[in-house]
Each structure stands twice: as structure tokens, then as C-alpha cells.
Write a protein that holds these residues in place. Structure first.
Motif, short mmCIF file in Angstrom:
data_model
loop_
_atom_site.label_atom_id
_atom_site.label_comp_id
_atom_site.label_asym_id
_atom_site.label_seq_id
_atom_site.Cartn_x
_atom_site.Cartn_y
_atom_site.Cartn_z
N ARG A 2 0.84 -1.19 0.00
CA ARG A 2 0.00 0.00 0.00
C ARG A 2 0.88 1.24 0.00
O ARG A 2 1.95 1.26 0.59
N PHE A 4 1.08 5.56 0.51
CA PHE A 4 0.45 6.69 1.16
C PHE A 4 1.20 7.97 0.82
O PHE A 4 2.42 7.95 0.68
N THR A 7 -1.41 11.21 4.99
CA THR A 7 -2.33 10.24 5.57
C THR A 7 -3.27 9.65 4.52
O THR A 7 -4.15 8.86 4.86
N HIS A 8 -3.09 10.02 3.27
CA HIS A 8 -3.98 9.57 2.20
C HIS A 8 -3.42 8.34 1.49
O HIS A 8 -2.27 8.35 1.05
N GLU A 9 -4.24 7.28 1.40
CA GLU A 9 -3.83 6.09 0.68
C GLU A 9 -3.99 6.32 -0.82
O GLU A 9 -5.01 6.82 -1.28
#
Length: 104
Positions: A2, A4, A7-9
Motif C-alpha cells: 500500500r 500513502f 495520511t492519504h492512501e
């Protein structure tokens, strides 16, 4: 894995571009089947944003070049051909980016 940004994926390349630019990439790249009135409105909005932040043009140029390169690769793969698109950073083809402290 994942990814980022802050704080945004980041779910896909469109998310990445939007987080980098702070605007929807469609504003800069357009959308299929848009009318001439929609295009004019989109371009007016883009010009207003660039007037507020002239340094954004560097990032927009890199995202646009990358989108075009990917589109060319997809078309070439569909037609069973290779492309002449070099495998290098899009910023390498815009000499003023590094001088202006642009994206890297």
C-alpha cells in the motif's frame, strides 16, 4: 503493498496525480466526449488555478507527459508494436524543470 502520501492512501495513478497536483487530473487532461463549452469552462478553471500558483505548471506538465506516454504504450501493446517512448523520467524531457526547482 500500500502507498500513502501523508495520511492519504494512493489507490491508483489517478489518486496519485490528484494528491500531487491538488486538483483532479481531468481538469488538466480533459475527459472523453466533453463538449466545446465544457472544454472552455475546464480551461478557464485551469487558467485561474495557474494564475494563483504559476509553479503548478511544472507538475501539470510532468503528469500530462506521463499520461500521454502511458496511453502510447497501451496503444502500442494493443497493436502488437513497440514504442519509441523512452523509459525515463518525464521531467528529463523538460529542461526548465530542474532549473526551476520542479518535480523530481
Amino acid at each position: 503493498m500500500r502507498s500513502f502520501i501523508g495520511t492519504h492512501e494512493v489507490l491508483d495513478s489517478n489518486d496519485f496525480a490528484e494528491l500531487v497536483l491538488g486538483t483532479d487530473p481531468d481538469l488538466w487532461l480533459g475527459v472523453e466526449d466533453e463538449t466545446s463549452e465544457e472544454r472552455a469552462a475546464r480551461m478557464d478553471a485551469a487558467l485561474d488555478i495557474l494564475a494563483d500558483d504559476p509553479t503548478l505548471i511544472t507538475h501539470v506538465a510532468v503528469v500530462t507527459i506521463s499520461a500521454l506516454e502511458e496511453h502510447v504504450r497501451q496503444l502500442a501493446a494493443r497493436w502488437g508494436r513497440t514504442t519509441a517512448v523512452a523509459e525515463c523520467d518525464a521531467a528529463d524531457r523538460i529542461p526548465t524543470l530542474r532549473q526551476a526547482g520542479g518535480a523530481r
